[in-house]
Design an enzyme around this catalytic site. Structure first.
Site, PDB file in Angstrom:
ATOM      1  N   GLU A   1       0.858  -1.187   0.000  1.00  0.00           N
ATOM      2  CA  GLU A   1       0.000   0.000   0.000  1.00  0.00           C
ATOM      3  C   GLU A   1       0.892   1.234   0.000  1.00  0.00           C
ATOM      4  OE1 GLU A   1      -3.446  -0.257   2.381  1.00  0.00           O
ATOM      5  OE2 GLU A   1      -3.899   1.882   2.273  1.00  0.00           O
TER       6      GLU A   1
ATOM      7  N   GLU B   1     -10.734   4.592   8.973  1.00  0.00           N
ATOM      8  CA  GLU B   1     -10.884   4.183   7.576  1.00  0.00           C
ATOM      9  C   GLU B   1     -11.412   2.754   7.464  1.00  0.00           C
ATOM     10  OE1 GLU B   1      -6.943   5.034   5.926  1.00  0.00           O
ATOM     11  OE2 GLU B   1      -7.691   7.018   5.350  1.00  0.00           O
TER      12      GLU B   1
ATOM     13  N   ARG C   1      -2.213   3.643  16.891  1.00  0.00           N
ATOM     14  CA  ARG C   1      -2.158   4.822  16.019  1.00  0.00           C
ATOM     15  C   ARG C   1      -3.267   5.824  16.318  1.00  0.00           C
ATOM     16  NH1 ARG C   1      -2.646   4.097  10.445  1.00  0.00           N
ATOM     17  NH2 ARG C   1      -0.885   5.318   9.723  1.00  0.00           N
TER      18      ARG C   1
ATOM     19  N   LYS D   1       0.785  10.995  13.510  1.00  0.00           N
ATOM     20  CA  LYS D   1       1.403  11.483  12.268  1.00  0.00           C
ATOM     21  C   LYS D   1       1.962  12.896  12.490  1.00  0.00           C
ATOM     22  CE  LYS D   1      -1.049   8.627   8.910  1.00  0.00           C
ATOM     23  NZ  LYS D   1      -1.836   8.538   7.657  1.00  0.00           N
TER      24      LYS D   1
ATOM     25  N   ASP E   1      -2.726  14.311   6.911  1.00  0.00           N
ATOM     26  CA  ASP E   1      -2.214  13.049   6.372  1.00  0.00           C
ATOM     27  C   ASP E   1      -0.991  13.226   5.462  1.00  0.00           C
ATOM     28  OD1 ASP E   1      -1.949  10.438   5.721  1.00  0.00           O
ATOM     29  OD2 ASP E   1      -3.675  10.344   4.386  1.00  0.00           O
TER      30      ASP E   1
ATOM     31  N   GLU F   1       3.633   9.340  -0.753  1.00  0.00           N
ATOM     32  CA  GLU F   1       2.268   9.193  -1.250  1.00  0.00           C
ATOM     33  C   GLU F   1       1.707  10.482  -1.829  1.00  0.00           C
ATOM     34  OE1 GLU F   1      -0.328   7.827   1.853  1.00  0.00           O
ATOM     35  OE2 GLU F   1      -2.150   8.142   0.665  1.00  0.00           O
TER      36      GLU F   1
HETATM   37  O1  GCW Z   1      -2.273   8.184   4.041  1.00  0.00           O
HETATM   38  C1  GCW Z   1      -3.416   7.399   4.170  1.00  0.00           C
HETATM   39  C2  GCW Z   1      -3.299   6.437   3.053  1.00  0.00           C
HETATM   40  C3  GCW Z   1      -3.797   5.053   3.356  1.00  0.00           C
HETATM   41  C4  GCW Z   1      -3.214   4.632   4.704  1.00  0.00           C
HETATM   42  C5  GCW Z   1      -3.687   5.595   5.759  1.00  0.00           C
HETATM   43  C6  GCW Z   1      -3.107   5.297   7.122  1.00  0.00           C
HETATM   44  C7  GCW Z   1      -2.510   2.468   5.393  1.00  0.00           C
HETATM   45  O2  GCW Z   1      -3.937   6.953   1.922  1.00  0.00           O
HETATM   46  O3  GCW Z   1      -3.384   4.213   2.321  1.00  0.00           O
HETATM   47  O4  GCW Z   1      -3.549   3.304   5.020  1.00  0.00           O
HETATM   48  O5  GCW Z   1      -3.282   6.889   5.447  1.00  0.00           O
HETATM   49  O6  GCW Z   1      -2.120   5.922   7.467  1.00  0.00           O
HETATM   50  O7  GCW Z   1      -3.631   4.446   7.820  1.00  0.00           O
END
Ligand code: GCW
Length: 690
Positions: free
Chosen positions: A168, A292, A324, A360, A365, A393
């Site tokens: 991923e 998610e 997380r 994070k 994100d 990403e």
């Molecule tokens: O950045 C987003 C991504 C997902 C990712 C999610 C996360 C693993 O688009 O692909 O999933 O964050 O950090 O959980």
């Protein structure tokens, strides 16, 4: 060699000839551990020292690995096998193995001896790599004086790799983990992977995606995991897995995964016992819960703390639960940037001692630029770890050159106003980086993405290192120690991330990338099912203005920061303009600090980003004399792609904003190459990583 180069450079400067690139090819597999033969004064000094490795009194697998590294690295730097008779002695004093090593080492050199002294064997390994790095950079043996200990305990990579070999958000091919052939066959790549990590002090690896398959918790996978743990143990790397919270239901035969259910608790306890029986130094579980669509404790009306503590209880003193904080929900109308703080901060003090909450770097994100996450500093009674993303990403995948150390130091150095900067807040826990490795021969999909792996490891070891110092080290180890090369390549790396910010999301804009794959511009997308999936949700642009109002008049996300920090971002006229549209909605004719209107400034920033990429290409062209042909061409090709795509980002974005605001482009700003409809119609079905 050096003389030839100087002569060639002189002739080139005179315009007499053009330089031909270094002839031989390199494929990048050796990363920063190439140890090319030293030249000039550095070679003379190491030859005069004439290293001979003294056999240490205590041996063991880690000390043996350190000796192997020294032997191979030194002979490569010298261009000949090491002597065994008289010469400068390299001695190792490595202490005894310890379940919780400090990692500390000292390396001191004189004209007759280099001593590596550590509290435990892994410190000797780190010291050996550090010595090789110093020598590679041209330091003379008698000038070596290192005394280092890592700033934080956990320095880990998180792989988002799936059992089927897909990754991923992976842009470097398939997964490096060969679950199909494990445990019988442990690929040599697994050893080279461990070497690369150990050379940076990385001491933990989560081998599977946080969107976790429950397979990793089945007996089938245990021997595979144990084989990797055995391969990595000598390198001081502990294995962790991402645990799917619903595993008791998915693979455990229970009908619930409620963390307070006694049967569920017993299942996890038995599972942990089974794992520890096979892998005594198993690191623990990483969990993405209630985010998610992933299962979690909230499915049963429980909190994140209930879920994390149940797992913490199962592993006990043997390991760590990394929980997380990347959570957001479509049902929740709250500003997405506020959701993690709102869910977690009230739980401060409720997490077990062996739980770390992983946050994070920013509140949304992994965008090209975000302010630091407001959770840092807001949970004084919880260990918080920083999660960075090495795989790019949202920054052009492996196709665009963006050196991320400047982004990470920006976050690490950010003053939280609540007990120090982010580096201080995370010191008791650590740093995790979402890995950018894959099956590509060069590991990371592009040569310069290796620098992000390197920089992550170096900063997790010592967040006080400077981004340009790291760039210099990496470039010297990876390409050439020639000062003329470094003088050109380091600034190019240092400006690369700001260039991406400028051509993708200038002035605090965010999340304008294409749906799903997150590649290329799509600021026009407004109709996806979940509000916060839409670029329009983030930019809120219309005929009158642009930006997300996070002040008290808007969502008041600003109030999640300490007052001293929030006040710095509260006035759009005086604040750091890099975060302007993150915190404020302003009219198109708003005057920014440069004296331009916002519209003019946006256009100028896009143009600056595109121009920087042109400059990067021009710089790289001059560096052919210093780089082997194969990697020179690979980087050149990527830079060409980046230049085209920087232009595309700029053009498509401006075309869309213009469509909303009806304004003419500022004087001197070129018209987009295509119409807005043409940009909107572009599709990328083969984009990797989804
Ligand atoms: O950045 C987003 C991504 C997902 C990712 C999610 C996360 C693993 O688009 O692909 O999933 O964050 O950090 O959980």
């Amino acid at each position: 060699m050096l003389v030839n180069r100087l002569a060639a450079a002189l002739l080139a400067a005179l315009g007499a000839i053009s330089l031909s690139p270094v002839a031989h090819g390199e494929d990048g597999y050796d990363l920063w551990l190439r140890y090319p033969q030293l030249e000039g004064a550095a070679a003379e000094k190491l030859n005069a020292f004439n290293p001979v490795i003294a056999t240490p009194s205590t041996r063991g697998e880690t000390v043996d690995v350190a000796l192997d590294e020294l032997e191979a690295g030194l002979s490569s730097l010298l261009g000949r096998p090491l002597g065994t008779g008289s010469g400068g002695r390299i001695t190792l004093d490595c202490g005894a193995p310890n379940a919780d090593p400090s990692g500390r080492f000292r390396v001191t050199g004189s004209s007759a001896e280099i001593r590596i002294v550590a509290d435990e064997p892994v410190g000797c390994l780190y010291g050996s790599f550090a010595l090789l790095r110093e020598l590679s950079l041209g330091r003379a043996p008698d000038q070596i004086a290192l005394d280092e200990a890592p700033a934080m305990d956990l320095r880990m990579l998180n792989h988002w790799d799936n059992p089927d070999g897909s990754v991923e958000r992976g842009y470097a091919g398939r997964s490096i983990f060969d679950w199909w052939h494990l445990p019988r066959r442990v690929d040599t790549r697994m050893i080279d992977y461990a070497r690369a990590n150990a050379s940076l002090g990385i001491n933990g690896t989560v081998v599977n995606n946080v969107n976790a398959s429950p397979l990793f918790l089945t007996p089938r996978y245990l021997p595979k995991l144990a084989a990797l743990a055995d391969a990595w143990r000598p390198y001081g790397i502990r294995i962790y897995i991402s645990a799917r919270f619903s595993a008791p239901r998915d693979v455990g035969g229970l009908d619930t995964a409620d963390p307070l259910d006694p049967q569920v608790r017993a299942w996890w306890k038995a599972k942990a016992d089974e794992i520890y029986a096979a892998i005594p130094d198993f690191g623990g579980f990483l969990v993405k819960a209630n985010s998610e669509g992933q299962p979690g404790p909230q499915d049963y009306g429980r909190t994140h703390a209930d879920g994390a503590n149940m797992l913490a209880d199962a592993v006990g003193g043997r390991g760590t639960i990394i929980w997380r904080a990347f959570v957001y929900s479509a049902e929740d109308e709250t500003d997405r940037a506020k959701q993690a703080y709102e869910e977690f901060v009230p739980l401060d003090g409720q997490f077990a001692d062996n739980v770390i909450v992983q946050v994070k770097n920013g509140p949304i994100d992994f965008q090209p630029r975000e302010p630091f996450h407001p959770m840092f500093g807001a949970m004084p009674n919880t260990r918080l770890m920083l999660e960075a993303q090495l795989t790019k990403e949202y920054l052009g995948f492996a196709s665009h050159l963006a050196f991320l150390a400047p982004m990470w130091t920006e976050v690490l150095d950010a003053e939280t106003g609540r007990g120090g900067d982010v580096a201080d807040i995370i010191a008791p826990a650590g740093m995790a980086g979402v890995a950018n490795t894959g099956s590509d021969r060069n590991w990371t999909g592009s040569d310069f993405d290796q620098a992000n792996w390197y920089a992550f490891g170096r900063l997790a070891w010592d967040p006080a290192l400077t981004a340009d110092g790291i760039a210099r080290e990496w470039a010297a180890l990876t390409f050439s120690r020639d000062p003329a090369f470094l003088q050109a390549v380091v600034p190019m790396m240092m400006e690369s991330r700001q260039a991406v910010v400028d051509y993708m999301t200038p002035l605090g804009l965010a999340h304008l990338m294409g749906t799903g794959h997150h590649y290329g511009p799509a600021p026009w997308v407004c109709d996806l099912a979940r509000p916060e999936w839409n670029p329009c949700y983030y930019h809120k642009a219309d005929a009158r203005g642009i930006g997300f109002d996070r002040t008290a008049a808007g969502t008041d996300a600003l109030a999640q920061y300490a007052p001293s920090v929030a006040s710095g971002w509260s006035d759009p006229r005086t604040m750091d303009q890099d975060y302007l549209l993150w915190f404020h909605h302003v009219p198109w004719d708003f005057r920014v600090q440069s004296g331009r209107t916002l519209w003019q400034e946006l256009a100028a920033r896009y143009d600056r980003g595109v121009a920087t990429v042109s400059d990067m290409r021009a710089t790289w062209r001059t560096l052919a004399p210093f780089v082997d042909r194969q990697r020179f061409k690979a980087v050149s090709d990527m830079l060409e792609i980046q230049q085209e795509e920087a232009q595309w980002w700029r053009d498509a974005s401006l075309a869309y904003w213009q469509d909303l605001n009806g304004l003419a482009l500022p004087a001197g700003s070129a018209a987009p190459a295509m119409t807005l409809d043409e940009y909107r119609a572009l599709e990328f079905p083969e984009a990797p990583g989804e």
